[in-house]
Design an enzyme around this catalytic site. Structure first.
Site, PDB file in Angstrom:
ATOM      1  N   ARG A 167       0.847  -1.199   0.000  1.00  0.00           N
ATOM      2  CA  ARG A 167       0.000   0.000   0.000  1.00  0.00           C
ATOM      3  C   ARG A 167       0.882   1.248   0.000  1.00  0.00           C
ATOM      4  NH1 ARG A 167      -4.300  -2.942   2.530  1.00  0.00           N
ATOM      5  NH2 ARG A 167      -2.615  -4.080   3.541  1.00  0.00           N
ATOM      6  N   ASP A 187       9.191  -6.628  -6.541  1.00  0.00           N
ATOM      7  CA  ASP A 187       8.099  -7.203  -5.753  1.00  0.00           C
ATOM      8  C   ASP A 187       7.759  -8.552  -6.375  1.00  0.00           C
ATOM      9  OD1 ASP A 187       5.545  -7.991  -4.765  1.00  0.00           O
ATOM     10  OD2 ASP A 187       5.156  -5.923  -4.157  1.00  0.00           O
ATOM     11  N   ARG A 248      10.196  -1.801   8.260  1.00  0.00           N
ATOM     12  CA  ARG A 248      10.496  -2.346   9.583  1.00  0.00           C
ATOM     13  C   ARG A 248      11.997  -2.619   9.648  1.00  0.00           C
ATOM     14  NH1 ARG A 248       6.468  -0.474  10.938  1.00  0.00           N
ATOM     15  NH2 ARG A 248       4.614  -1.417  11.876  1.00  0.00           N
ATOM     16  N   ASP A 271      13.561   5.568   9.484  1.00  0.00           N
ATOM     17  CA  ASP A 271      12.455   5.867  10.401  1.00  0.00           C
ATOM     18  C   ASP A 271      12.210   4.682  11.330  1.00  0.00           C
ATOM     19  OD1 ASP A 271      10.273   7.591  11.273  1.00  0.00           O
ATOM     20  OD2 ASP A 271       8.927   6.094  10.394  1.00  0.00           O
ATOM     21  N   GLU A 276      14.354  -1.196  18.132  1.00  0.00           N
ATOM     22  CA  GLU A 276      13.750   0.123  18.111  1.00  0.00           C
ATOM     23  C   GLU A 276      13.261   0.482  19.517  1.00  0.00           C
ATOM     24  OE1 GLU A 276      11.480   0.756  14.441  1.00  0.00           O
ATOM     25  OE2 GLU A 276      10.115   1.909  15.685  1.00  0.00           O
ATOM     26  N   HIS A 295      10.288   6.619  14.177  1.00  0.00           N
ATOM     27  CA  HIS A 295       9.080   5.915  13.718  1.00  0.00           C
ATOM     28  C   HIS A 295       7.887   6.881  13.623  1.00  0.00           C
ATOM     29  CE1 HIS A 295       7.354   1.592  13.528  1.00  0.00           C
ATOM     30  NE2 HIS A 295       6.569   2.412  12.854  1.00  0.00           N
TER      31      HIS A 295
END
Ligand SMILES: NC(=O)c1ccc[n+]([C@@H]2O[C@H](COP(=O)([O-])OP(=O)(O)OC[C@H]3O[C@@H](n4cnc5c(N)ncnc54)[C@H](O)[C@@H]3O)[C@@H](O)[C@H]2O)c1
Length: 337
Positions: A167, A187, A248, A271, A276, A295
């Site tokens: 997405r 992909d 991630r 990010d 984390e 994040h």
């Protein structure tokens, strides 16, 4: 007053998110669509008030902080027919018992993809213009860069490699279109024809890493993608290349990444990291070639209202007997974030 025919709904999430997800006008629209006590939010499904509320509800409106929906919920909420999630992934939210009972699950994940793609576009443009390096140099020199120092600067014809037509990845591909980028896509679920429709050239992962100036990760964290960028793969990225990770941390081997960044061979916009947050002594906090954010690419602040709107629109469809626009199918979970 809501009519008796409206679906009965209850909120289940950390209540801190409610005012931003559903500002007053949206909350009023929600009240016109469902029979809901907007002052009541379930935090713990085992408490008495929650059990009482669940007994006759048809819709659970969930968000960040909602406990996992396990078999007990299926038993306590015999009329439950839909879970509408005003956040991202439902993978860790919805347990097997609800899927097996055929409860419809919908998520605002498409809305959450919007700010992540916006953040990524911004970072691609800034990295391509070499803004991060120019800022560091300016801090030291207080001087305009020389032509030699800007010879590799700029976004005209810059090659961007997008990993994952997720997405977020798809939204990013749309945002990249008006610019003069050459876009590669990797992909395994997207063929060459679909990639071309998305404005990209379909390539293998190694090819993408070898050929891109900027590599942006948008694949889900699933067993297939763990450390998909390991030592050998990171070594394929050209000297001075930029890695952007908003997906991630687990997708990248951080020991290998840290070596590449400490050596100064690569640049990164991160990010998300693994772990984390990073340990306080991680060099990634201080390196001039690393732009680290906590994040924040996903929905924050006023961006939460986009998620609330998606949920209210889903509820309106449900109340009108229409198919949902953001339904999540159990069969797709294995390849989803
Ligand atoms: N930083 C943030 O705040 C933030 C916010 C939202 C999402 N995310 C992360 O962004 C990533 C994308 O999220 P999403 O909701 O768009 O994901 P998604 O569920 O839409 O991704 C699923 C798609 O990823 C692609 N994919 C699956 N396996 C792949 C592989 N091995 N290689 C390349 N592509 C593969 C397939 O097209 C699949 O349909 C996830 O890692 C998610 O956790 C981060």
């Amino acid at each position: 007053m809501p009519s008796a025919s409206l679906p009965r709904a209850v909120f289940a999430m950390d209540p801190v998110h409610l005012p931003l997800l559903f500002p007053d006008p949206l909350m009023a629209r929600l009240r016109r669509t469902a029979e809901i006590d907007t002052g009541f939010v379930v935090r713990d499904f085992s408490d008495h008030a929650a059990t009482t509320a669940l007994a006759d509800i048809e819709v659970l409106i969930t968000g960040w902080g909602c406990p996992r929906l396990e078999a007990g919920i299926a038993a306590s909420a015999p009329r439950l027919r839909a879970v509408l999630h005003a956040a991202g992934s439902v993978r860790s939210l919805v347990g097997e018992a609800l899927w097996e009972r055929g409860v419809t699950v919908s998520s605002a994940v498409t809305g959450n993809a919007v700010p992540v793609a916006e953040y990524t576009l911004a970072m691609i443009l800034l990295a391509g213009k070499d803004v991060f390096a120019h800022r560091e140099r300016f801090r030291r020199t207080h001087a305009q860069p020389t032509p030699a120092e800007t010879s590799a600067t700029g976004n005209f014809g810059r090659r961007v490699g997008v990993i994952g037509a997720s997405r977020v990845g798809r939204r990013l591909l749309e945002l990249l279109r008006p610019h003069n980028f050459d876009v590669l896509l990797h992909d395994p679920y997207v063929d060459a024809a679909e990639a071309a429709e998305l404005g990209a050239q379909s390539v293998s992962l190694d090819d993408l890493l070898l050929r891109s100036d900027i590599v942006s990760l948008h694949a889900p964290d699933i067993p297939d993608t763990r450390h998909m960028l390991d030592h050998a793969r990171l070594a394929l990225i050209r000297d001075g290349g930029v890695l952007i990770n908003t997906s991630r941390g687990a997708l990248v081997d951080h020991a290998a990444l840290t070596d590449e960044l400490v050596s100064g061979r690569l640049h990164a916009v991160l990010d998300v990291t693994d772990p984390e947050p990073l340990p306080a002594d991680s060099p990634l906090y201080r390196l001039p070639n690393v732009f680290l954010t906590p994040h924040i690419a996903g929905s924050l602040g006023n961006e939460l209202e986009r998620l609330g709107r998606i949920v209210v629109e889903e509820l309106e469809r449900l109340a009108d007997g229409l198919p949902l626009a953001h339904e999540v199918r159990h069969a797709d979970l294995a390849s989803m974030a």
